[in-house]
Design a protein around this motif. Sequence first.
Motif, PDB file in Angstrom:
ATOM      1  N   VAL A   1      42.345  16.548 -14.651  1.00  0.00           N
ATOM      2  CA  VAL A   1      43.222  15.611 -13.952  1.00  0.00           C
ATOM      3  C   VAL A   1      42.747  14.177 -14.157  1.00  0.00           C
TER       4      VAL A   1
ATOM      5  N   GLU B 271      37.250  18.230 -15.837  1.00  0.00           N
ATOM      6  CA  GLU B 271      37.934  17.185 -15.050  1.00  0.00           C
ATOM      7  C   GLU B 271      39.243  16.799 -15.736  1.00  0.00           C
TER       8      GLU B 271
ATOM      9  N   HIS C 202      48.673  20.342 -11.792  1.00  0.00           N
ATOM     10  CA  HIS C 202      47.642  20.265 -10.753  1.00  0.00           C
ATOM     11  C   HIS C 202      48.143  19.607  -9.475  1.00  0.00           C
TER      12      HIS C 202
ATOM     13  N   ASP D 285      49.513  16.621  -8.882  1.00  0.00           N
ATOM     14  CA  ASP D 285      49.413  15.167  -8.717  1.00  0.00           C
ATOM     15  C   ASP D 285      50.793  14.564  -9.004  1.00  0.00           C
TER      16      ASP D 285
ATOM     17  N   ARG E 201      44.760  11.165 -16.009  1.00  0.00           N
ATOM     18  CA  ARG E 201      45.048   9.861 -15.397  1.00  0.00           C
ATOM     19  C   ARG E 201      44.617   8.712 -16.302  1.00  0.00           C
TER      20      ARG E 201
ATOM     21  N   THR F 125      49.912  17.993 -17.407  1.00  0.00           N
ATOM     22  CA  THR F 125      48.659  18.355 -16.725  1.00  0.00           C
ATOM     23  C   THR F 125      48.679  17.917 -15.269  1.00  0.00           C
ATOM     24  N   LEU F 126      49.155  16.709 -15.025  1.00  0.00           N
ATOM     25  CA  LEU F 126      49.216  16.201 -13.651  1.00  0.00           C
ATOM     26  C   LEU F 126      50.190  17.005 -12.804  1.00  0.00           C
TER      27      LEU F 126
END
Length: 406
Positions: A66, A64, A102, A104, A70, A98-99
């Motif tokens: 993402v 997990e 992916h 985001d 966050r 990372t965001l």
Amino acid sequence: MDSLITAAARSLAAGDPLGALNRVALRDDAPALALRGIAMAQLGDLVRARALMRRAARAFGPKEAVARARCVVAEAEIALVSRDLGWPAKALGAARATLEEHGDRVNAAHARYLEVRRLLLIGRLDEAERALAALDPAPLPPASRAVHELVVAGIAIRHLRAKAACAALARAERAARHARIPALTAEVESASLVLRTPAARLIASGEERLLLLEEVEALQASKALVVDAWRHVVRDRRGVVSLARRPVLFALARALGEAWPADAQRDVLVARAFGAKHVDQSHRARLRVEIGRLRSVLRTLAGVTATKRGFTLTPRRARAVVVLARPVDEEHAAVLAFLADGEAWSSSALALALGASQRTVQRALDALATAGRAQSLGRGRASRWMTPPVPGFTTTLLLPAPLPID
């Protein structure tokens, strides 16, 4: 994601932390911990919020990425609000990457805004502008657009660009109104007060008056020779001479500027530059040496001419000489400027923001505490300092930042 988590997330997005807690306060799964942490942060319990975010990050599994990223972004925001400027910026950068990887974009942009706000807070304006230029606020939700414009306004204010700041704050107000988040609207309103409160004092021909930010900007573009007591420089439209590392020379320049067009008496100059209460021949000899040094460093902007009583400043190109001073003269004005934001600061964070030693900052805090201007909370490494803002004045321009050169 179950319905309670979804509802709690929507409550937080709308600025309703109590509504979010009503749904997840008794849950200890990773998503609930993260939402509880954000809710506690919005309610002002930053210590509890940080602990919850760390628990949430550990609770999310290795797959997990993402969600874990966050949590890192949320913890970074809590650290920024807590004025923990030593929080590892590399961790925030890795979370942002990372965001972005992916897809985001919203949370990645939020991470970037946190980076920019930290740079702005410690006076690294050029880096803040470069980081902000990489962001396009158009596809972001209204709350993110409001934050973007607040950062733009903050940079413009520190660069003395009143019109640009006013335009950015107007855009921030529209975005905040569209977002319908009361706390965000209040933040925009608070930022807008900077443009309507005195930002500086002008000392010219023996008289003083307060200036708004737009008047300070106009003064910088005028034909006057400005002795700037903010940044310890002397400047006109064509050049700037920094005296930031030569306090004696700046004290002499300011005294000469305040006396212009008359001359400044030798005894006054000795008292201002050396702090001497009784003037003797050694002081007068030292004054001649320092005046010679001042004459040398200011040769492109002004001359320093001897008179019967003392010395006078003669600008080369400017029509007048003025002194630009802080709205309120304080011995520890820079420290007060940071404390006036209403947040609780550690001495180490203040030292990082000011670019000073922690011992110097601690001495200033002790002096302010003795005078009743600051108070500490907690003990040891957990000690934090705060003070109410100076009523009626903006302290934004007291913060360290490079002077704009046209």
